[in-house]
Design an enzyme around this catalytic site. Structure first.
Site, PDB file in Angstrom:
ATOM      1  N   GLU A 119       1.416  -0.666   0.710  1.00  8.18           N
ATOM      2  CA  GLU A 119      -0.109   0.079  -0.213  1.00  8.18           C
ATOM      3  C   GLU A 119       0.747   1.606  -0.030  1.00  8.18           C
ATOM      4  O   GLU A 119       0.703   2.046  -0.737  1.00  8.18           O
ATOM      5  CB  GLU A 119      -1.039   0.157   1.086  1.00  8.18           C
ATOM      6  N   ASP A 149       1.276   4.097  -2.995  1.00  8.49           N
ATOM      7  CA  ASP A 149       0.542   4.916  -2.336  1.00  8.49           C
ATOM      8  C   ASP A 149       1.573   6.757  -2.969  1.00  8.49           C
ATOM      9  O   ASP A 149       1.414   7.359  -3.642  1.00  8.49           O
ATOM     10  CB  ASP A 149       0.327   6.055  -0.889  1.00  8.49           C
ATOM     11  N   SER A 166      -7.163   1.191  -4.072  1.00 15.15           N
ATOM     12  CA  SER A 166      -5.764   1.475  -3.291  1.00 15.15           C
ATOM     13  C   SER A 166      -5.043   2.908  -4.176  1.00 15.15           C
ATOM     14  O   SER A 166      -4.665   3.567  -3.703  1.00 15.15           O
ATOM     15  CB  SER A 166      -4.857   0.482  -2.140  1.00 15.15           C
TER      16      SER A 166
END
Ligand SMILES: *[C@@H]1O[C@H](CO)[C@@H](O)[C@H](O)[C@H]1NC(C)=O
Ligand SMILES: *[C@@H]1O[C@H](CO)[C@@H](O)[C@H](O)[C@H]1NC(C)=O
Ligand SMILES: *[C@@H]1O[C@H](CO)[C@@H](O)[C@H](O)[C@H]1NC(C)=O
Ligand SMILES: *[C@@H]1O[C@H](CO)[C@@H](O)[C@H](O)[C@H]1NC(C)=O
Ligand SMILES: *[C@@H]1O[C@H](CO)[C@@H](O)[C@H](O)[C@H]1NC(C)=O
Length: 639
Positions: free
Chosen positions: A309, A313, A556
């Site tokens: 994640e 990001d 995500s």
């Protein structure tokens, strides 16, 4: 806190019916519908046990909040863009002296000596010292039980409680300890044993995998095409720039925050591997760390679950918004981890204290007394950034309505302050967290995406065989709803009313393309909040992870990419001396042409095809994907 709690324990009905009836002047203030999964009621709590009573007072003017937010975020309002200062927000919503006085007299009339009553935190909470279970049961007309969790914790709680109706209506928001699993009683030997066992378990937040990206095949970088015609198989920075017509950043005048929780951590070496290939100016660059409640990037555990994640990001956001610097809000220590409320506490001291919705057992408890735990609590230590993107999510059903409502109002206040709050809509289609309600029948909406004051971001894909260069040259957008590895979270809230800004768009969808389901599956009245609001690509991202290259999938990816575009716009606005875009939903629904409408694909789940993407807004891809120059021109024109 992060896994859904859908099981209704049969034993509950028994406990509930054993509760005493409310006295005539009293009304039931809070009542549990469903017990969080894993908990079971055991014995009555002994009357002499001491539990401090805390009465949370109602914030004033919350009912006016949505219209105040509309004033500053509706593009047709004369006050558009005139965001409020932190002090203005506190003054508007802080509880009143009248509420303090009313609660104090109720306690005094019940015979509680005044020296045991104190006002806390800006008078927003009233606390009674040395109160006993017997006193509380009398005051609140309830019965307290021990509840055991299957992993060994034990808490005291009740199923419902009653208070005088004038207090319930005008003055009291919530009382603890009551429904929430939040009071560890002085432990006896058995409970100490259970506590010890709990320490060995992973923290609750470590299980929040609802929206975390999903891994795919390894990428062979030697043979990876850089041709835009191949964006149907591999999404790179160049593909995103082409799809959404994003130009490279110019300024570093705004702020963009990415929130990560618990162990989830980027690796500097992964960022550099990515930057070396896609954005060489950034090699060596790191996000600015804003540590919340002991949060710190870790490199001890390296695998997809712990790095996927954060790597995703940051690699994409930092590159897209550069030279804008990105701030990483790393939230929660290794022991206790953290929840959305813990993050909100860090950017708003009043939410942390007198407006707070923190519920231990649901939210991380700080100071964390566990060995190695963070021995403080971070309250209002950071100013909120202009844009906040969070790729974590859970379901509405895992919270009580009161809890979700209180947190949702906090997003409303951030909107008033001019902050854009983005959440990924989830990766399981209509089945939030991969689970369905009512024995698998009812669709399970995700949270916080269903809060009307956040922007919920769904996922799209470039279908296999589509050459985006041909589509873009002919002025058509090439994407469909994401149906590779993940399905875009979307649907209709069971908790929140429809906000006015989306009422027309949602009802047009329900009228023109009525979904083939009854009200058993979802709230089909057209009067509940629908999501997502927008979408962005969520398939086949090329990611540098743990020293290798891998494909990843998920909303995500969609949320930080959409946030990057908002941040680029904020930079242009700042350079022109204008305020940040703030809460964008009213503007986007009023001018849907600044988004690329996505009209194909579904978001299957709960053994159905889910909803389908259609012309206009739909509960799969929202209004569509960003068209950066069109959005920029619109937002520049509004102030
Ligand atoms: C987290 O998930 C794992 C695997 O699904 C499970 O064994 C464990 O009990 C869960 N922990 C908590 C605290 O929910
Ligand atoms: C991209 O934006 C520019 C203006 O910045 C415009 O001239 C061009 O036509 C746009 N391209 C596409 C494919 O929309
Ligand atoms: C990515 O970078 C590595 C070395 O940093 C290089 O070997 C490889 O060719 C690069 N690939 C692309 C597609 O740029
Ligand atoms: C952007 O601004 C921050 C301070 O606000 C600074 O630390 C950072 O170095 C700047 N980044 C660039 C690329 O200029
Ligand atoms: C649908 O949502 C609305 C608005 O939140 C609510 O008033 C209504 O009771 C809901 N209907 C059902 C059947 O749950």
């Amino acid at each position: 806190m992060w896994s859904s709690s859908l099981l209704v324990l049969a034993s509950l009905a028994v406990v509930g019916s054993a509760s005493p009836a409310a006295a005539p002047s009293h009304v039931v203030h809070e009542k549990r519908d469903k017990i969080p999964s894993g908990w079971q009621a055991r014995d009555r709590v002994e009357g002499h046990i001491k539990m401090p009573l805390r009465v949370g007072l109602k914030q004033r003017n919350l009912d006016m909040g949505p219209s105040y937010l509309d004033e500053v975020s509706n593009p047709h309002s004369s006050k558009y863009g005139q965001h409020w200062s932190a002090d203005e927000i506190i003054d508007m919503f802080a509880p009143s002296q009248d509420s303090v006085d009313s609660v104090t007299s109720w306690l005094a009339e019940a015979g509680i000596a005044s020296d045991r009553i104190s006002h806390h935190f800006n008078k927003g909470w009233v606390e009674v010292q040395d109160s006993t279970v017997a006193e509380l049961e009398q005051l609140l007309q309830t019965e307290y039980y021990y509840y055991d969790h299957k992993f060994g914790q034990s808490h005291v709680a009740c199923e419902a409680y009653s208070i005088p109706s004038h207090l319930s209506q005008d003055h009291v928001d919530m009382i603890t300890p009551t429904l929430h699993f939040d009071v560890p009683v002085r432990p006896n030997k058995d409970e100490l044993q259970r506590k010890r066992r709990k320490r060995d378990l992973p923290s609750l937040a470590a299980n929040n995998t609802a929206s975390l990206p999903k891994p795919g095949a390894k990428v062979d970088m030697q043979t990876l095409s850089t041709d835009l015609a191949d964006c149907d198989t591999s999404i790179t920075i160049d593909c995103l720039r082409a799809l959404y017509n994003i130009t490279t950043g110019t300024y570093n005048l705004s702020s963009y925050g990415i929130v990560e929780y618990g162990f989830q951590s980027y690796l500097g070496s992964d960022l550099d591997l990515f930057f070396a290939n896609y954005s060489t100016d950034l090699v060596g660059l790191r996000p600015t760390l804003a540590s919340v409640d002991g949060g710190a990037p870790q490199s001890l555990i390296q695998n997809f679950d712990f790095n996927g994640e954060s790597d995703l990001d940051l690699e994409y956001s930092m590159t897209l918004v550069y030279p804008q610097q990105v701030t990483l809000f790393q939230t929660g220590d290794d022991e206790e981890s953290a929840s959305f409320n813990n993050f909100l506490d860090a950017i708003d001291a009043s939410y942390c204290t007198y407006d707070g919705g923190d519920v231990p057992g649901v939210d991380g408890t700080y100071p964390d007394e566990k060995p190695g735990g963070y021995k403080s609590q971070d309250c209002g230590i950071y100013a909120p950034p202009d844009v906040i993107s969070t790729s974590y999510g859970t379901t509405e059903a895992s919270f009580t309505i009161a809890y979700a409502q209180r947190q949702c109002y906090e997003y409303m206040k951030l909107g008033l302050a001019g902050v854009t709050v983005l959440y990924s809509s989830g990766d399981d289609g209509v089945a939030g967290n991969g689970e369905c309600l009512d024995d698998g029948v009812r669709f399970n909406p995700t949270f916080p995406g269903t809060c009307p004051y956040v922007t919920s971001v769904g996922a799209t894909q470039v279908p296999t065989g589509t050459d985006i260069t041909t589509s873009l040259a002919s002025g058509t957008q090439p994407e469909t709803a994401c149906e590779t590895v993940i399905y875009s979270g979307g649907g209709f809230s069971n908790y929140f009313n429809i906000p006015s800004y989306q009422a027309d768009a949602v009802n047009t969808f329900l009228t023109d393309y009525p979904p083939p389901y009854t009200a058993r599956r979802y709230n089909n009245t057209g009067t509940s909040r629908a999501f997502p609001d927008v979408s962005a690509n969520g398939a086949n991202y090329v990611l540098a992870i743990d020293g290798e290259w891998e494909y990843v999938y998920g909303t995500s990816a969609s949320s930080p990419v959409f946030g990057s575009i908002i941040s680029l716009i904020n930079n242009e606005l700042a350079a022109a001396g204008k305020s940040p875009v703030g809460f964008i939903n009213p503007t986007l629904y009023a001018y849907p042409d600044v988004l690329n409408d996505v009209t194909e694909g579904t978001n299957e789940g709960c053994s159905t095809d889910g909803f389908s993407s259609q012309p206009g807004w739909d509960p799969v891809t929202g209004l569509g994907t960003p068209n950066y120059p069109a959005m920029l021109e619109l937002f520049l024109s509004l102030q």
